[in-house]
Write a protein that holds these residues in place. Structure first.
Motif, PDB file in Angstrom:
ATOM      1  N   LEU B 346       0.828  -1.204   0.000  1.00  0.00           N
ATOM      2  CA  LEU B 346       0.000   0.000   0.000  1.00  0.00           C
ATOM      3  C   LEU B 346       0.863   1.254   0.000  1.00  0.00           C
ATOM      4  O   LEU B 346       0.548   2.235  -0.668  1.00  0.00           O
ATOM      5  CB  LEU B 346      -0.919   0.000   1.229  1.00  0.00           C
ATOM      6  N   ILE B 347       1.948   1.214   0.764  1.00  0.00           N
ATOM      7  CA  ILE B 347       2.820   2.391   0.836  1.00  0.00           C
ATOM      8  C   ILE B 347       3.405   2.702  -0.547  1.00  0.00           C
ATOM      9  O   ILE B 347       3.400   3.842  -1.001  1.00  0.00           O
ATOM     10  CB  ILE B 347       3.949   2.171   1.872  1.00  0.00           C
ATOM     11  N   ILE B 348       3.887   1.662  -1.240  1.00  0.00           N
ATOM     12  CA  ILE B 348       4.456   1.896  -2.582  1.00  0.00           C
ATOM     13  C   ILE B 348       3.372   2.398  -3.534  1.00  0.00           C
ATOM     14  O   ILE B 348       3.597   3.310  -4.334  1.00  0.00           O
ATOM     15  CB  ILE B 348       5.104   0.604  -3.127  1.00  0.00           C
ATOM     16  N   LEU B 349       2.180   1.833  -3.413  1.00  0.00           N
ATOM     17  CA  LEU B 349       1.058   2.298  -4.234  1.00  0.00           C
ATOM     18  C   LEU B 349       0.802   3.782  -3.967  1.00  0.00           C
ATOM     19  O   LEU B 349       0.578   4.572  -4.887  1.00  0.00           O
ATOM     20  CB  LEU B 349      -0.183   1.472  -3.913  1.00  0.00           C
ATOM     21  N   GLY B 350       0.865   4.143  -2.684  1.00  0.00           N
ATOM     22  CA  GLY B 350       0.662   5.549  -2.303  1.00  0.00           C
ATOM     23  C   GLY B 350       1.692   6.452  -2.949  1.00  0.00           C
ATOM     24  O   GLY B 350       1.358   7.493  -3.527  1.00  0.00           O
ATOM     25  N   PHE B 351       2.965   6.042  -2.884  1.00  0.00           N
ATOM     26  CA  PHE B 351       4.038   6.808  -3.521  1.00  0.00           C
ATOM     27  C   PHE B 351       3.724   6.996  -5.008  1.00  0.00           C
ATOM     28  O   PHE B 351       3.840   8.095  -5.559  1.00  0.00           O
ATOM     29  CB  PHE B 351       5.374   6.067  -3.404  1.00  0.00           C
ATOM     30  N   THR B 352       3.313   5.894  -5.662  1.00  0.00           N
ATOM     31  CA  THR B 352       3.030   5.944  -7.097  1.00  0.00           C
ATOM     32  C   THR B 352       1.966   6.986  -7.411  1.00  0.00           C
ATOM     33  O   THR B 352       2.133   7.820  -8.309  1.00  0.00           O
ATOM     34  CB  THR B 352       2.530   4.570  -7.582  1.00  0.00           C
ATOM     35  N   ILE B 353       0.876   6.933  -6.651  1.00  0.00           N
ATOM     36  CA  ILE B 353      -0.234   7.849  -6.929  1.00  0.00           C
ATOM     37  C   ILE B 353       0.198   9.297  -6.718  1.00  0.00           C
ATOM     38  O   ILE B 353      -0.070  10.160  -7.553  1.00  0.00           O
ATOM     39  CB  ILE B 353      -1.442   7.473  -6.045  1.00  0.00           C
ATOM     40  N   VAL B 354       0.913   9.528  -5.622  1.00  0.00           N
ATOM     41  CA  VAL B 354       1.367  10.905  -5.350  1.00  0.00           C
ATOM     42  C   VAL B 354       2.267  11.401  -6.477  1.00  0.00           C
ATOM     43  O   VAL B 354       2.087  12.501  -7.009  1.00  0.00           O
ATOM     44  CB  VAL B 354       2.118  10.963  -4.001  1.00  0.00           C
TER      45      VAL B 354
END
Lengths: 304, 368
Positions: B346-354
């Protein structure tokens, strides 16, 4: 109808003023020239008009639309050829043309008519990489790519810089042909002799427009007698003339000196007397017709 | 759609015609992995060791023979007393000291248990770890031989002690770290350079004037490099598996999906970098220095995060590779499933979206 209306454009980069209260109009179907030396603000002005840059203040209407608010509408109707060669040098001629055609939502076949005369000159090199083309051929390819989507207005930023004399002449002939097809063309150039090819020109200097008119009218405004002096000692004679008649009186012009003063009459006699007194080695002194470059130099030096 | 396809075609032509990019793209990961791999995991041969044998019986004799005949160790000093250990290690005469307790053979036969202490010079933590592991493997092997056919199992307790660096906690795992590093660098650097090149060559002006939307330009730049980076990820995993014998205990599909997510994150970061860099040099500089060093130092790749000062530990939370390394280790080495790595995912996904949102917003419709 006006194709382009520019009113009171100002633009500064940090502290440097690039454009100062620039206003002019271009009629539909006109071939309009922006003439000025390097750093006069030509590229900035074109970029502001084609929606790539924002002006600090002032308004521009292109094809009747505001260039700030309706940039999306305008962008597909503009043809633009930037000053530097800006095609993909690792793609072939045909690949470049195909790419720009598709990106603009059309195909080479659909608008082949428009570019036929230009493209046919480089078609034999269509599998050559664009980076390997000569300067003149690069310009032709650039022009083809800028025209492929049949733009209503064409902007060319210094298209003939770095191109040999023959190619330059050809290039202007191509522009004349495009004009016949009804495309409004706005072209910038530092070469003053090219001004004479335009319907109307704006002379740009340090971000300000000094004069807008047809080339002939600009020449007609040159009210003084212009004298061409031929001598082996160009530099020395020019300096002496400037000392005697003011620093804006004499300019080097290739292998001769062009001389004019505001004391209208008999400047030729005046000069001959001056040369005799100083024992200069003078080959000839003739009254000549001014060309656009003389007018431009006159305008440039008027204030200084 | 047609425009996007034309753009993609153009991007692939750029990539395949530029053989230098291809070399960087595929040569660098392989070279880096092999260099990192072999330099770090280089087998240690003929290491100097010292032995302190309080028992001197037939069992200790046999174990010593096994150890010394393994080819990994050379006996340099035969110690007499415990107080000599420190001096031998300090003088560098031995990297490892083995201590057999009193009555080793008798204890082993009577109680089934005996103690062998391994004291390693952990000022070089990697070799200390490796040497200690070798010793334990040899002893365990020997015990299996003895126990064969016996009903009561006998055990030798090997008790490693890391002298000079008791805090040696994480096993050095270079393949996950290298994989994270390479994918991040390649993906971010390549995309940022390719967009910066359009700016530098002046073609961006023409692209901006065209009806191409920013999202189309960004997708057109991401997709080709996504595919290439994905091939890279597979190559690295295969190298880790076949050359370095890294185990693959978890779900391969999960690992591949996680790698794809990480690649996407790196590509979005690359685009973000390109929106702030004027030319290829700046893009390269930011990618290399702003990504390489922090990734190496702060992601737990080389230095264990637990040993960092608190401030740096918090900073390491900003390093996306940190989470990816955890994910790879969990899946490959521990064989855990998504249940144990969902947080990191989820954290990596968050980075991607940001990063993606920031790049689309920062992508300029105009020049400056």
């Amino acid at each position: 109808m006006k194709a382009l209306e520019v009113s009171h454009i100002y633009k500064t980069y940090n502290d440097i003023t690039a454009l100062k209260d620039v206003s002019f109009n271009v009629a539909e179907g006109e071939l309009f020239g922006l003439i000025g030396p390097d750093g006069a603000g030509k590229t900035s002005l074109i970029r502001i008009i084609i929606t790539l840059l924002l002006a600090d203040s002032g308004e521009i209407h292109l094809l009747g639309k505001d260039v700030v608010k309706e940039y999306k509408y305008l962008r597909s109707r503009i043809g633009y050829m930037p000053g530097r060669f800006s095609l993909y040098s690792d793609l072939t001629v045909l690949e470049n043309l195909n790419f720009f055609a598709t990106v603009f939502g059309t195909s080479i076949e659909a608008n082949y008519n428009l570019i036929k005369n230009i493209y046919s000159q480089i078609e034999m090199f269509k599998d050559r990489k664009a980076g390997d083309l000569s300067g003149g051929m690069k310009q032709k390819l650039g022009l083809s790519c800028a025209l492929i989507h049949k733009p209503e207005v064409l902007f060319l930023d210094e298209p003939t810089t770095g191109v040999d004399a023959v190619s330059r002449k050809e290039f202007w002939e191509m522009l004349q042909e495009l004009k016949q097809k009804g495309i409004t063309i706005i072209v910038s150039t530092p070469y003053m002799d090219e001004a004479e090819m335009c319907d109307r020109v704006a002379l740009l200097q340090k971000g300000e427009i000094m004069s807008i008119d047809t080339p002939q009218n600009i020449i007609n405004e040159f009210s003084e007698e212009l004298i061409e002096i031929k001598t082996p000692d160009l530099y020395e004679v020019k300096e002496k003339l400037r000392l005697e008649f003011g620093k804006n009186s004499a300019f080097m012009f290739g292998q001769s000196i062009h001389f004019s003063t505001s004391s209208k009459s008999k400047s030729k006699e005046l000069l001959n007397e001056f040369f005799e007194e100083n024992n200069f080695n003078i080959e000839s002194v003739n009254i000549i017709e001014p060309n656009i470059e003389d007018c431009f130099i006159k305008l440039m030096t008027k204030d200084s | 759609m047609k425009q996007l396809l034309a753009f993609l075609r153009k991007e692939f032509l750029h990539i395949f015609r530029d053989y230098r990019t291809m070399i960087i793209l595929f040569g660098m990961p392989i070279a880096q992995l092999l260099i990192f791999g072999f330099v770090i995991s280089n087998e240690i041969r003929d290491a100097n060791i010292a032995i302190l044998d309080y028992s001197k019986d037939y069992q200790t004799q046999k174990i010593k023979e096994k150890i010394l005949s393994s080819g990994y160790f050379i006996l340099t000093v035969d110690l007499k007393a415990e107080n000599e250990i420190d001096a031998v290690l300090k003088a560098g005469k031995a990297k490892l000291v083995l201590v057999f307790e009193h009555d080793f053979a008798r204890k082993l036969e009577k109680t089934g248990k005996a103690e062998l202490q391994i004291i390693a010079d952990a000022s070089d933590p990697n070799s200390a770890e490796i040497l200690s592991n070798y010793t334990r493997a040899i002893v365990n092997n020997y015990m299996i031989g003895i126990n064969n056919g016996l009903t009561t199992k006998t055990v030798v307790f090997t008790e490693p002690r890391m002298q000079f660096n008791p805090g040696l906690k994480s096993v050095f795992m270079f393949v996950p770290g290298t994989m994270a590093l390479i994918l991040l660098l390649i993906s971010a650097m390549m995309t940022s350079i390719t967009i910066a090149r359009e700016k530098e060559m002046g073609t961006m002006e023409v692209l901006l004037i065209s009806p191409l939307r920013p999202t189309q330009i960004i997708i057109g730049k991401v997709v080709p490099y996504f595919l290439l980076s994905f091939i890279n990820a597979i190559v690295i995993l295969a190298l880790g598996f076949f050359v370095f014998g890294l185990p693959m205990r978890g779900n391969l599909l999960l690992l591949i999906s996680e790698s794809m997510l990480f690649i996407l994150m790196s590509l979005s970061l690359g685009i973000l970098i390109s929106t702030v860099s004027k030319n290829q040099q700046v893009a390269m500089f930011i990618s290399m220095f702003a990504l390489l060093l922090p990734t190496m130092l702060l992601s737990g790749f080389i230095f264990p995060i637990e040993n960092m000062p608190l401030a740096l530990q918090y900073l390491s939370y900003l390093m996306p590779p940190r989470f990816f390394i955890v994910i790879i280790k969990n899946i490959m080495l521990k064989g855990t499933g998504i249940m144990f790595v969902w947080k990191e995912t989820l954290i990596i996904l968050g980075f991607t979206i940001v990063f993606l949102i920031a790049s689309v917003r920062k992508f300029k419709q105009r020049l400056e």
